[in-house]
Each structure stands twice: as structure tokens, then as C-alpha cells.
Design a protein around this motif. Structure first.
Motif, PDB file in Angstrom:
ATOM      1  N   MET A 182      64.688 -10.959  16.530  1.00  0.00           N
ATOM      2  CA  MET A 182      63.932 -10.550  15.333  1.00  0.00           C
ATOM      3  C   MET A 182      62.786 -11.504  15.014  1.00  0.00           C
ATOM      4  O   MET A 182      62.023 -11.255  14.090  1.00  0.00           O
ATOM      5  N   GLY A 183      62.691 -12.604  15.733  1.00  0.00           N
ATOM      6  CA  GLY A 183      61.611 -13.556  15.468  1.00  0.00           C
ATOM      7  C   GLY A 183      62.130 -14.831  14.839  1.00  0.00           C
ATOM      8  O   GLY A 183      63.338 -15.049  14.747  1.00  0.00           O
ATOM      9  N   SER A 184      61.185 -15.677  14.419  1.00  0.00           N
ATOM     10  CA  SER A 184      61.575 -16.961  13.822  1.00  0.00           C
ATOM     11  C   SER A 184      62.111 -16.734  12.409  1.00  0.00           C
ATOM     12  O   SER A 184      61.909 -15.667  11.819  1.00  0.00           O
ATOM     13  N   TRP A 185      62.752 -17.740  11.863  1.00  0.00           N
ATOM     14  CA  TRP A 185      63.289 -17.661  10.500  1.00  0.00           C
ATOM     15  C   TRP A 185      62.173 -17.358   9.505  1.00  0.00           C
ATOM     16  O   TRP A 185      62.309 -16.506   8.625  1.00  0.00           O
ATOM     17  N   ALA A 186      61.007 -18.038   9.689  1.00  0.00           N
ATOM     18  CA  ALA A 186      59.875 -17.843   8.769  1.00  0.00           C
ATOM     19  C   ALA A 186      59.370 -16.405   8.847  1.00  0.00           C
ATOM     20  O   ALA A 186      59.083 -15.782   7.823  1.00  0.00           O
ATOM     21  N   GLU A 187      59.269 -15.865  10.066  1.00  0.00           N
ATOM     22  CA  GLU A 187      58.789 -14.479  10.228  1.00  0.00           C
ATOM     23  C   GLU A 187      59.748 -13.489   9.577  1.00  0.00           C
ATOM     24  O   GLU A 187      59.338 -12.559   8.889  1.00  0.00           O
ATOM     25  N   VAL A 188      61.039 -13.722   9.788  1.00  0.00           N
ATOM     26  CA  VAL A 188      62.041 -12.787   9.255  1.00  0.00           C
ATOM     27  C   VAL A 188      62.058 -12.826   7.735  1.00  0.00           C
ATOM     28  O   VAL A 188      62.043 -11.783   7.066  1.00  0.00           O
ATOM     29  N   THR A 189      62.053 -14.049   7.164  1.00  0.00           N
ATOM     30  CA  THR A 189      62.156 -14.147   5.700  1.00  0.00           C
ATOM     31  C   THR A 189      60.881 -13.693   4.999  1.00  0.00           C
ATOM     32  O   THR A 189      60.905 -13.317   3.846  1.00  0.00           O
ATOM     33  N   SER A 190      59.736 -13.694   5.724  1.00  0.00           N
ATOM     34  CA  SER A 190      58.500 -13.217   5.081  1.00  0.00           C
ATOM     35  C   SER A 190      58.288 -11.719   5.327  1.00  0.00           C
ATOM     36  O   SER A 190      57.237 -11.170   5.014  1.00  0.00           O
ATOM     37  N   GLY A 191      59.298 -11.067   5.926  1.00  0.00           N
ATOM     38  CA  GLY A 191      59.204  -9.625   6.142  1.00  0.00           C
ATOM     39  C   GLY A 191      58.403  -9.255   7.382  1.00  0.00           C
ATOM     40  O   GLY A 191      58.081  -8.097   7.594  1.00  0.00           O
ATOM     41  N   ASN A 192      58.058 -10.258   8.215  1.00  0.00           N
ATOM     42  CA  ASN A 192      57.278  -9.968   9.420  1.00  0.00           C
ATOM     43  C   ASN A 192      58.111 -10.059  10.691  1.00  0.00           C
ATOM     44  O   ASN A 192      57.594 -10.355  11.764  1.00  0.00           O
TER      45      ASN A 192
END
Ligand SMILES: [Fe+2]
Length: 388
Positions: A352-362
């Protein structure tokens, strides 16, 4: 007190237990997560694990040993003064467990003799209150269950185990100590109707005939009646006793309720009931391995069991069922989409991507990776669940 033992990796074949601390490589990749249950691994898997750990330069790991480990291993390690203590898993207080067993035994025996339950109820309530606090403070419940299982009065030990496990799951799934407390009491009393089942059926040392099974299926309704006679009016406790054999697909009993029509407390106790029953030795068959018990629960999830409840059970055992969101050893986030039979620690995931990408909806709808085929990519920890 239970202590973790520092075991040489080359001796892993001779021991069975729970990994007490994350095992990491020199470059900090997670090789084996804390809570991994070595009893789930067969000889081949243990050999692969040993090879992997040795190739990464790991010589020792800390393990909470199961009783069936080679006793000479413990002696030889201690003789060499080559062990160290690490904080133990929290266990349910032994005298508390003994008291609960005594009370359940007493209540079931007195009801079988036709005595009233009402005056026995208050002490049990107090025990359940203390048990609930213990359960809510427990991070891992499995060792408590094994400890209690050393005794052999099946119905009472089973009732206590169902109570502990149901309380543990309720603490994770539902909000509020008071509902958990009611489920703990419900777990203790869920099979009270069996006191009205003829002993020759109850203790039959082989599978029941269709007629005998029909009689046995009367125990939820009988139990409900006993509790009502004792003026127990709490709906949660009554629902657990009456509906713990209902199934999500409507093929359960006594009413054949489906899905969410089955009260959530009964859905929780249903999972705990079957899990403890299949992992316990009975007169006519020995209990299945923990791995097979988990496989059975996963296989019947949706048909028999509520997916949210079984997922919580499997997670509590340190595994990663489908729907679990995990952090991988490279820092990326993924969602588990399928379990690999024989290696529940290495499921197939979708990145799903990096933690930052996932938590920012990206987060990305990324590629599917079977972790069984990626020796350098591991699950570091579970970070969430799609069902919540
Ligand atoms: Fe039952």
C-alpha cells in the motif's frame, strides 16, 4: 513464575514455545517477531528458520518454553549458566483461577442435585469481576489457558478457559468493562444446561448417536431456564448461554439465527468455545494442534464464526489473518490478502506504500507479494485491521 530461556539456535529442534523478544539481524531487519509460536512449525520449517537465523549471525533467542520441551535442554542451559531472564508474559493469577474452578465445580454440582443457584451467584460475580480486571490487563492470553489446562475436570476447566478467552476477545472488540464482565460470567456459566443432560450422554467416551446429539442440543435452552430460575435477568449472560451454539449461516441451534441477529456476546463465546474444545484432549480423541485449530477457525469463518471475532483470536495468537494491515521490514505498509498454509507468519500481502503515503490518503493499490518467496522481506508488526 514463567521465565524466558535463552536458547541456542542450533537447539531449536528440541524446544517448543513462544518467542519472547523480536529477533533482529545485525542490520535491524526483523527475522522472527515476538509472540511467534514455535509449536506451529514442523521440523522442516524449524530447519529453514535455523538456517536463516544462523546465516544472519543469530546464535541465541529468548523463548518461553512449553512444558513439552526437552527437559534436558533447560538443565543443560542452566548448568552452563547460559540463560537470562526477561519479563514474563502476564498470567492469570493461579489462586484466582483455582477459586473460579472451585466455584464453577460447586455451582454445576449443586444444580445437578437440584439446588437453587441464586445464593451461589454473588461469589461467582465477585470472582468474575477480578478475573475481568486480570484479563483486561493481559497482553497475551494463551499461556494462561495452557496453565489452567493442566487440570483434568473437562467441563469446569473448559468453562473457565472459554470465560478467559471470551473476556479477552470482548476486551479487544467491545467498549466497556461492564459488558466484558458479563461475558466473563456468561463464559463461566455457558454450559450450565449440561447439568441436566444424562451423564451417560455427557461422558460418553465416543461420538454421540443422532438421538443422543439431539438430547445434547437441548443444553442451551436448559441452561437458559436454570439461569432464569435463579433470577438472573442480565441479557448478556442469558444470551451467551442460550445462543453460544448458533452459527452465522443459520445452521446452529437452538433457534437457527443468522449473522448479526446472533447477539455479539454469543458470537464471541462461540469462537472461544470451539477453539478451546478442539485444542483440548478428550477421552475419545486428543486435541488438535494449535495450527490445526486456527486453520479450522479460519476455514469456518463466515459460515460458523463472525469474521471480526475469529480475526481477533488469530491476531491475539500473534498471526496475520486476511484483512490485517501490517508494517513490513522495509518500512512499507501492506494488507494481508491470503494466508499461506504451513506458514502463517508469511502470508500473501498487497503493498500500500509508505506509512506517510497511507496516512495521507495517497496509499497505492500496489503489487501482490507472497512473503513466502521473499526471504528478506518480513512482517514487522500488525498496525491495524480492515474490519474495524
Ligand atoms: Fe455448549
Amino acid at each position: 513464575m514463567l521465565q524466558a530461556i535463552r536458547v541456542p539456535v542450533k537447539e531449536l529442534q528440541r524446544c517448543s514455545g513462544i518467542v519472547a523478544e523480536d529477533v533482529v539481524s545485525n542490520d535491524k531487519a526483523l527475522l522472527l517477531p515476538r509472540g511467534s509460536n514455535l509449536a506451529l512449525l514442523d521440523d522442516r520449517a524449524i530447519n529453514i528458520l535455523k538456517g536463516k537465523l544462523i546465516s544472519e549471525g543469530v546464535e541465541y533467542i529468548n523463548i518461553y518454553l512449553h512444558n513439552n520441551s526437552d527437559a534436558s535442554l533447560i538443565t543443560s542451559i542452566q548448568d552452563e549458566n547460559d540463560y537470562q531472564s526477561v519479563p514474563p508474559y502476564r498470567q492469570i493469577d493461579k489462586s484466582l483461577a483455582e477459586m473460579a474452578l472451585y466455584q464453577i465445580n460447586d455451582i454445576y454440582n449443586r444444580i445437578a442435585k437440584g439446588e437453587a443457584l441464586s445464593e451461589l451467584y454473588e461469589p461467582l460475580l465477585n470472582t468474575a469481576r477480578v478475573l475481568t480486571q486480570e484479563i483486561l490487563e493481559s497482553e497475551a492470553i494463551t499461556l494462561s489457558l495452557y496453565k489452567v489446562k493442566e487440570r483434568d475436570e473437562y467441563t469446569f476447566v473448559h468453562s473457565l478457559n472459554v470465560s478467559l478467552l471470551s473476556g479477552f476477545l470482548a476486551g479487544k472488540l467491545l467498549k466497556g468493562d461492564s459488558v466484558t464482565e458479563k461475558i466473563v460470567i456468561g463464559g463461566l456459566l455457558h454450559d450450565v444446561g449440561k447439568t441436566r443432560i444424562p451423564l451417560e450422554i455427557l461422558n460418553k467416551p465416543c461420538p454421540l448417536t443422532a438421538e443422543e446429539f439431539a438430547v445434547m442440543k437441548g443444553h442451551p435452552l436448559l441452561g437458559f431456564g436454570i439461569l432464569r430460575e435463579a433470577r438472573i435477568t442480565d441479557e448478556t449472560i442469558l444470551n451467551v448461554t442460550l445462543f453460544h451454539h448458533e452459527r452465522m449461516d443459520g445452521k446452529g441451534y437452538p433457534k437457527g439465527l443468522t449473522g448479526k441477529d446472533i447477539p455479539v456476546e454469543a458470537r464471541i463465546v462461540a469462537v472461544a468455545d470451539v477453539f478451546d474444545a478442539v485444542t483440548t484432549n478428550r477421552v475419545y480423541r486428543s486435541g488438535v494442534s494449535l495450527y490445526n485449530a486456527i486453520s479450522l477457525i479460519i476455514k469456518d469463518t463466515g459460515k460458523h464464526f463472525d469474521p471480526k471475532v475469529s480475526r481477533e483470536l488469530v491476531s491475539a495468537l500473534g498471526l496475520y489473518p486476511p484483512g490485517t494491515i501490517v508494517e513490513l521490514s522495509d518500512g512499507n505498509i501492506a494488507v494481508v490478502i491470503a494466508c499461506n498454509e504451513g506458514d502463517l507468519f508469511r502470508p500473501t500481502v498487497k503493498l500500500m506504500g509508505s506509512w506517510a503515503e497511507v496516512t495521507s490518503g495517497n496509499g497505492r493499490d500496489g503489487k501482490v507479494v507472497n512473503l513466502r518467496n521473499t526471504p528478506n522481506l518480513y512482517i514487522k508488526k500488525a498496525v491495524g485491521n480492515f474490519s474495524k
